[in-house]
Design a protein around this motif. Structure first.
Motif, PDB file in Angstrom:
ATOM      1  N   VAL A   1       0.830  -1.199   0.000  1.00  0.00           N
ATOM      2  CA  VAL A   1       0.000   0.000   0.000  1.00  0.00           C
ATOM      3  C   VAL A   1       0.869   1.255   0.000  1.00  0.00           C
ATOM      4  O   VAL A   1       0.553   2.241  -0.677  1.00  0.00           O
ATOM      5  N   ALA A   2       1.979   1.225   0.732  1.00  0.00           N
ATOM      6  CA  ALA A   2       2.882   2.373   0.762  1.00  0.00           C
ATOM      7  C   ALA A   2       3.495   2.629  -0.617  1.00  0.00           C
ATOM      8  O   ALA A   2       3.626   3.784  -1.044  1.00  0.00           O
ATOM      9  N   LEU A   3       3.864   1.562  -1.317  1.00  0.00           N
ATOM     10  CA  LEU A   3       4.415   1.723  -2.663  1.00  0.00           C
ATOM     11  C   LEU A   3       3.389   2.297  -3.624  1.00  0.00           C
ATOM     12  O   LEU A   3       3.711   3.167  -4.450  1.00  0.00           O
ATOM     13  N   VAL A   4       2.153   1.816  -3.526  1.00  0.00           N
ATOM     14  CA  VAL A   4       1.083   2.353  -4.370  1.00  0.00           C
ATOM     15  C   VAL A   4       0.869   3.834  -4.064  1.00  0.00           C
ATOM     16  O   VAL A   4       0.740   4.667  -4.970  1.00  0.00           O
ATOM     17  N   ALA A   5       0.855   4.179  -2.781  1.00  0.00           N
ATOM     18  CA  ALA A   5       0.676   5.580  -2.388  1.00  0.00           C
ATOM     19  C   ALA A   5       1.835   6.440  -2.875  1.00  0.00           C
ATOM     20  O   ALA A   5       1.637   7.592  -3.297  1.00  0.00           O
ATOM     21  N   LEU A   6       3.054   5.888  -2.813  1.00  0.00           N
ATOM     22  CA  LEU A   6       4.226   6.618  -3.302  1.00  0.00           C
ATOM     23  C   LEU A   6       4.089   6.945  -4.782  1.00  0.00           C
ATOM     24  O   LEU A   6       4.352   8.073  -5.214  1.00  0.00           O
TER      25      LEU A   6
END
Length: 242
Positions: A96-101
């Motif tokens: 999820v953090a990578l997608v948000a990034l």
């Protein structure tokens, strides 16, 4: 890598993830376009003025990524397949953090590009480290915000509660806490989303007095708060029934 692949499939098998990503981009870039189309010249910071709209949507997306598993009971199957709950929660958080990034960087540079086109008289060159921080830093704030939202979702396990808490805290509480007599301004200086804003723009989001940390110090503080809440969420997830 297998866990990340599984989490990717689970996240993007629902329409909400795609809608949230599209909405975050549309709101952030659209706000920049509105600014640029109405003003003859804008500053670099103004190109990112709409990042908070995108951030709110990313918080919702991240919270949904885990609260929907509790809602439909798929979290039980996840923990049966992956008894190591630390690994399961970490994989979801990283994905999820990578997608948000990615959403954050696309929205930031998209906003910057739209502003350059609509306000060609503006000096929007990325020539200094601070210039790059203002634009590229949006992705870091989105990623950390997503980690926070996953943690809050894991703690509350209900979409309505998690989303309400995240939005009210970031949009309302941090602004109103400064009104508390005596200690309000001091407390407001240490509100996490104020530090996220200070990292991007050098100023707090809610009119707080001068911040105690510089931009990178504020990012470190925001990351520390996010990590602390995530660790608490991990401990709770490990101790209670799915």
């Amino acid at each position: 890598m297998t866990l990340l692949a599984v989490e990717r499939i689970k996240l993007f098998s629902t329409r909400s993830a795609w809608w949230c990503a599209a909405l975050a981009l549309a709101l952030t870039i659209g706000f920049a376009g509105l600014f640029a189309s109405q003003l003859d010249a804008i500053s670099l910071g103004m190109t990112q003025a709409g990042y908070q709209f995108g951030l709110m949507v990313v918080l919702v997306l991240a919270a949904l990524s885990i609260t929907t598993e509790y809602r439909f009971g798929t979290i039980r199957a996840t923990f049966l397949a992956v008894p190591n709950r630390t690994a399961a929660l970490a994989a979801k958080t990283v994905l999820v953090a990578l997608v948000a990034l990615v959403i954050g960087e696309l929205s930031a540079f998209g906003s910057w590009a739209v502003a350059k086109v609509l306000a060609p008289a503006s000096d929007l060159a990325l020539t200094t480290a601070d210039d790059w921080r203002i634009v590229a830093g949006v992705g870091l704030v989105f990623a950390l915000g997503a980690v926070l939202a996953v943690a809050v979702g894991a703690l509350l396990r209900q979409t309505a509660g998690a989303v309400t808490l995240l939005l009210i805290w970031s949009l309302l509480v941090e602004g109103l806490v400064g009104l508390i007599p005596g200690i309000g301004e001091t407390v407001q200086k240490w509100m996490p989303f104020n530090h996220a804003s200070n990292f991007l723009s050098g100023t707090p989001a809610d009119g707080a007095a001068s911040m105690p940390l510089g931009p990178w110090g504020s990012l470190g503080y925001f990351a520390a708060v996010v990590l602390a809440i995530w660790v608490i969420a991990l401990v709770v997830v490990q101790r209670r029934d799915a």
